[in-house]
Design a protein around this motif. Sequence first.
Motif, PDB file in Angstrom:
ATOM      1  N   ALA A   1      -1.473  -4.159  -0.653  1.00 26.16           N
ATOM      2  CA  ALA A   1      -1.386  -2.611   0.119  1.00 26.16           C
ATOM      3  C   ALA A   1      -1.953  -3.254   2.141  1.00 26.16           C
ATOM      4  CB  ALA A   1      -3.030  -2.260  -0.377  1.00 26.16           C
ATOM      5  N   ASP A   2      -2.609  -3.868   2.022  1.00 28.37           N
ATOM      6  CA  ASP A   2      -2.724  -3.623   3.072  1.00 28.37           C
ATOM      7  C   ASP A   2      -0.880  -4.085   4.703  1.00 28.37           C
ATOM      8  OD1 ASP A   2      -5.025  -3.103   3.992  1.00 28.37           O
ATOM      9  OD2 ASP A   2      -5.684  -5.258   4.105  1.00 28.37           O
ATOM     10  N   GLU A   3      -0.308  -5.328   3.604  1.00 28.84           N
ATOM     11  CA  GLU A   3       0.882  -5.953   4.385  1.00 28.84           C
ATOM     12  C   GLU A   3       1.559  -4.563   4.185  1.00 28.84           C
ATOM     13  OE1 GLU A   3       3.263 -10.090   3.248  1.00 28.84           O
ATOM     14  OE2 GLU A   3       1.384  -9.429   3.058  1.00 28.84           O
ATOM     15  N   TYR A   4       1.528  -4.151   3.339  1.00 30.17           N
ATOM     16  CA  TYR A   4       2.844  -2.495   2.374  1.00 30.17           C
ATOM     17  C   TYR A   4       2.835  -1.348   2.159  1.00 30.17           C
ATOM     18  CZ  TYR A   4       5.121  -7.280   1.598  1.00 30.17           C
ATOM     19  OH  TYR A   4       5.416  -8.584   1.515  1.00 30.17           O
ATOM     20  N   LEU A   5       1.748  -0.768   2.673  1.00 32.80           N
ATOM     21  CA  LEU A   5       1.771   0.678   1.882  1.00 32.80           C
ATOM     22  C   LEU A   5       2.059   1.375   2.873  1.00 32.80           C
ATOM     23  CD1 LEU A   5       0.490   1.355  -0.731  1.00 32.80           C
ATOM     24  CD2 LEU A   5      -1.968   1.797   0.497  1.00 32.80           C
TER      25      LEU A   5
ATOM     26  N   GLU B   1       1.330   7.737  -8.135  1.00 32.40           N
ATOM     27  CA  GLU B   1       2.048   8.573  -6.677  1.00 32.40           C
ATOM     28  C   GLU B   1       1.093   8.119  -5.701  1.00 32.40           C
ATOM     29  OE1 GLU B   1       4.875   9.640  -7.711  1.00 32.40           O
ATOM     30  OE2 GLU B   1       4.970   9.859  -9.445  1.00 32.40           O
ATOM     31  N   VAL B   2      -0.181   8.053  -5.957  1.00 39.02           N
ATOM     32  CA  VAL B   2      -0.952   8.546  -5.031  1.00 39.02           C
ATOM     33  C   VAL B   2      -1.026   7.200  -3.963  1.00 39.02           C
ATOM     34  CG1 VAL B   2      -3.173   8.904  -3.846  1.00 39.02           C
ATOM     35  CG2 VAL B   2      -2.521  10.238  -6.227  1.00 39.02           C
ATOM     36  N   VAL B   3      -0.146   7.012  -2.288  1.00 43.96           N
ATOM     37  CA  VAL B   3       0.147   6.331  -2.009  1.00 43.96           C
ATOM     38  C   VAL B   3      -1.082   5.819  -1.580  1.00 43.96           C
ATOM     39  CG1 VAL B   3       1.685   4.698  -0.647  1.00 43.96           C
ATOM     40  CG2 VAL B   3       2.167   6.524  -2.367  1.00 43.96           C
TER      41      VAL B   3
ATOM     42  N   ASN C   1      -9.544  -4.964  -5.383  1.00 43.37           N
ATOM     43  CA  ASN C   1      -9.255  -6.793  -5.979  1.00 43.37           C
ATOM     44  C   ASN C   1      -8.478  -7.438  -5.321  1.00 43.37           C
ATOM     45  OD1 ASN C   1      -6.691  -7.951  -6.431  1.00 43.37           O
ATOM     46  ND2 ASN C   1      -6.282  -6.922  -8.694  1.00 43.37           N
ATOM     47  N   ALA C   2      -8.588  -8.512  -4.835  1.00 43.83           N
ATOM     48  CA  ALA C   2      -8.398  -8.894  -3.300  1.00 43.83           C
ATOM     49  C   ALA C   2      -6.995  -9.735  -3.220  1.00 43.83           C
ATOM     50  CB  ALA C   2      -9.033 -10.612  -3.528  1.00 43.83           C
ATOM     51  N   PRO C   3      -6.170  -9.541  -4.088  1.00 47.22           N
ATOM     52  CA  PRO C   3      -4.940  -9.626  -3.674  1.00 47.22           C
ATOM     53  C   PRO C   3      -4.245  -8.807  -3.901  1.00 47.22           C
ATOM     54  CG  PRO C   3      -5.312 -10.917  -5.830  1.00 47.22           C
ATOM     55  CD  PRO C   3      -6.795 -10.244  -5.274  1.00 47.22           C
ATOM     56  N   GLU C   4      -4.502  -7.582  -4.515  1.00 43.97           N
ATOM     57  CA  GLU C   4      -3.874  -6.167  -4.609  1.00 43.97           C
ATOM     58  C   GLU C   4      -4.069  -5.322  -3.075  1.00 43.97           C
ATOM     59  OE1 GLU C   4      -1.725  -2.923  -7.265  1.00 43.97           O
ATOM     60  OE2 GLU C   4      -4.309  -3.813  -8.257  1.00 43.97           O
ATOM     61  N   TRP C   5      -5.137  -5.259  -2.663  1.00 46.39           N
ATOM     62  CA  TRP C   5      -5.402  -4.981  -1.236  1.00 46.39           C
ATOM     63  C   TRP C   5      -4.965  -5.401   0.198  1.00 46.39           C
ATOM     64  CZ3 TRP C   5     -10.211  -2.034   1.179  1.00 46.39           C
ATOM     65  CH2 TRP C   5     -11.068  -1.162  -0.240  1.00 46.39           C
ATOM     66  N   ARG C   6      -4.214  -7.423  -0.105  1.00 48.50           N
ATOM     67  CA  ARG C   6      -4.155  -7.948   0.461  1.00 48.50           C
ATOM     68  C   ARG C   6      -2.518  -7.118   0.319  1.00 48.50           C
ATOM     69  NH1 ARG C   6      -6.483 -12.509  -0.671  1.00 48.50           N
ATOM     70  NH2 ARG C   6      -5.374 -13.174  -1.522  1.00 48.50           N
TER      71      ARG C   6
ATOM     72  N   SER D   1       0.710  -3.002 -12.270  1.00 47.23           N
ATOM     73  CA  SER D   1      -0.441  -2.478 -11.150  1.00 47.23           C
ATOM     74  C   SER D   1       0.170  -1.687  -9.956  1.00 47.23           C
ATOM     75  CB  SER D   1      -0.315  -4.302 -10.535  1.00 47.23           C
ATOM     76  OG  SER D   1       0.686  -4.773  -9.382  1.00 47.23           O
ATOM     77  N   PHE D   2      -0.744  -1.460  -9.598  1.00 49.41           N
ATOM     78  CA  PHE D   2      -0.400  -0.427  -7.822  1.00 49.41           C
ATOM     79  C   PHE D   2       0.089  -0.263  -7.841  1.00 49.41           C
ATOM     80  CE2 PHE D   2      -0.821   1.734  -4.462  1.00 49.41           C
ATOM     81  CZ  PHE D   2      -0.995   3.143  -4.827  1.00 49.41           C
TER      82      PHE D   2
END
Length: 764
Positions: free
Chosen positions: A693-697, A676-678, A686-691, A733-734
């Motif tokens: 997140a940067d793009e869509y969060l 839930e916590v965005v 984790n590199a792909p997840e971070w990428r 995955s988150f």
Amino acid sequence: MNTNLNGWTASHAKKAWNFFISTLAIMVSSVALHSYTVREGKCTVIVAESASALNASVPLVSTASSSTGLIFFILSITLRRSKSTYIKLIIVGLIVLTPPLLGYNRNWYIMDAKSTFSTDGRIFNCGGTLGKHCCVQFHNSTVMDEEKRAVVDILNSIECQFYMLIDLIRNSKNKQQSIDMRLLGNTIFKQSSHNSAVHEYILQLYSLSAMGLPPGSEDLATVYANRSAVMIHLWMYEDCIKEIDRAMNIAKNDLLKIKLFCRKARCLHALGLEGKEDVMRKAEALFNNVKNGPSGKTFADLMRRTKLSLDVPIKHKNLSVRDDKKSARVEDLHKKYIINDFSLVDVQYNEKYGRHLVAKRDINPGEIIFIEEPYMHCLDLVRGYTYCFHCLTTCLLTIPCDYCGWAMFCSEECKQQAWVKYHDLECAVYAFAKDNDVGDGVKRMAVKSIICAVREAGGVDQLRDELKAFDSCTDKLKGFVKDGKIQSSGFKSIYALSSNTSDKAEPIHKHNTIMILRALVRNTKYFGKKPGFEKTEELKKDDKVLFLGSLVYKLSKIFQLNSRIIPNGRDFCTSGLDARICENKQCCTTGLYIAPITSLLNHSCIPNVKMCFSNNYSVIVYAVQPIKKGSQLFDCYQQEFYEYNISPRQKHLEKTYNFNCDCKACKEKWDIVEYEVVSKKNLKKNAPEWRLADEYLQLIQAIHDKKIELSEKHIDILTRGIKKACQSLNQPSFMTTNLIRALNVVFRRLYGIEFMIPDKCNND
Ligand SMILES: C[S@@+](CC[C@H](N)C(=O)[O-])C[C@H]1O[C@@H](n2cnc3c(N)ncnc32)[C@H](O)[C@@H]1O
């Protein structure tokens, strides 16, 4: 001497065969002597002297009747001479006995000595007539036969005998309760601080008040007048005028009429329409009659203030309960997609999943797979202040049925149409079948669908014949596929849906059946009105009662399994629970609907499709993950893996839907993770997840916070994100979860059913 490896000789074998045949013959003949079969309608009934003879006879006699048994016995004695005779005899024995042995326990029902059952219209009484033990096999056992047996049980139950005999109070209008609600509404309306939740509550109180008032009464005119006051307060001038005219049609009181004329003049002024002078002249004429009375001073003041306000320009434009942009968007969608076009999917059947939908080509997330028109819906009884019970149009100013205290309609036309189609009977039947439970939707759907089905077929007998013919078809996909094309066939598709509920839900279905059957027997002319007919002994003899009872029972199960929730208009339910288990029922549901093809979607805790109930009475089924050609489409029946831990998730599925889920999330035991916590802080490095997140969060956050105006382009953006997430991240995955959740919000906001009650008002 011929000896085989085990030391058996031909004479041993002969003795063994001899023994086998004799035993068989003795069993058959003993059964023949102690029991006999009766062909009764669609049943074979075995009657035996004792329970043990009955038990022994079931596997044998199921096809070998007493005469076959005797022939068998005679043959075994007279022909036991040569080996070939034995072989022939054994072959005959096997042919005769194998099918019943295999079928044992499947189609045979041991009846207790007193039970009575109907066999295709005739009554067979095990104990009463024969005084012996019996069991019964239903030939060509149809789905309905199962339900008929259940209805006989239900009619035998003490609960049923109790409800059939007592006189229930008709659950209908309640004038005093209505007046209390109106007064409470007035008190809250007079308070100074309002927001949209308060406005909604006031409207709810007024509409609930209207529900309980007799047609044409002065009290009803007062409620309409009060609702018009809320409308002008919310700058909803057009709606206000409609409500004033409605009140005016029934108002007799001059003081009320003066208020209404003054209000109407202000609305016409706000809308820049002609006619305000004419309306004020009518108000003036009435004022002259009352100016010397006790209310003269108050009304003189009202007249003066109204005239003054008509000289002040109005800065607020008219607001409406409907979101016009959304309506236009949904209309565009309907131009692009043909409703009930299922060309992207196939219906298939297998043992594990039953019927299910399969993709005919690769489908992308965000893609609309089909749009289906529901067969039927049923609004929650407390929602009559936001939607029409008949057409489900958004409407804040609903009008009540003249008789019952729950159905509300958007217009006289809808009220009339509903009356002719089903509500005349629904109104009377449900008045007695209603329990004071907010989640009574399944029962109401059963009542409504029975009435419509009987009418469409032209009568109870005709419906029974139609369903009998339908039952005789063994095609697994009947009701859903016709000439190779997916197509629903009205009520028959509903009837063909799964009724595989768990035993734990039995008491609810039995209770529903009792309440509805009681009302059908006592409050409709379906069965004629024979004296003493409500006695369950009489009812059990009536095949029409058994037929309709079994249909109610079956439909109660079907609606429990297959109906889906019309979500709360404006947003996600706070808890996201299935309304049928949610304790705060009003928080997450507007009502229920049933759509046959959508109902064929099986469950997964990581679904690849989702549904959105559009504001144009249709269900949009769209993909939330990439779906490969040939793979199955899965919806989620309750909460997804990220909202519910595995154990309660599985328990609920087992209890309500009667199956054990073995989706990937269940097999790999995925539990709730903090989805839930965005915030990026919650992500593993984790590199792909971070990428991603940067793009869509940021976008995801803005969508949840309602900070951006949404459009179709957001579906495309999220679709790209989901594709990347599905390809590059290990699941669960988150980012995948949050992208899918955001896509659901976008669909809901762009197309979902919604009503709008303004936050702003004249107090500002
Ligand atoms: C709404 S129906 C779905 C359509 C159903 N397969 C049919 O043939 O009508 C729900 C029922 O389908 C079956 N079902 C749904 N999801 C399932 C799953 N993942 N595994 C096994 N059975 C499932 C269960 O029997 C459940 O009660």
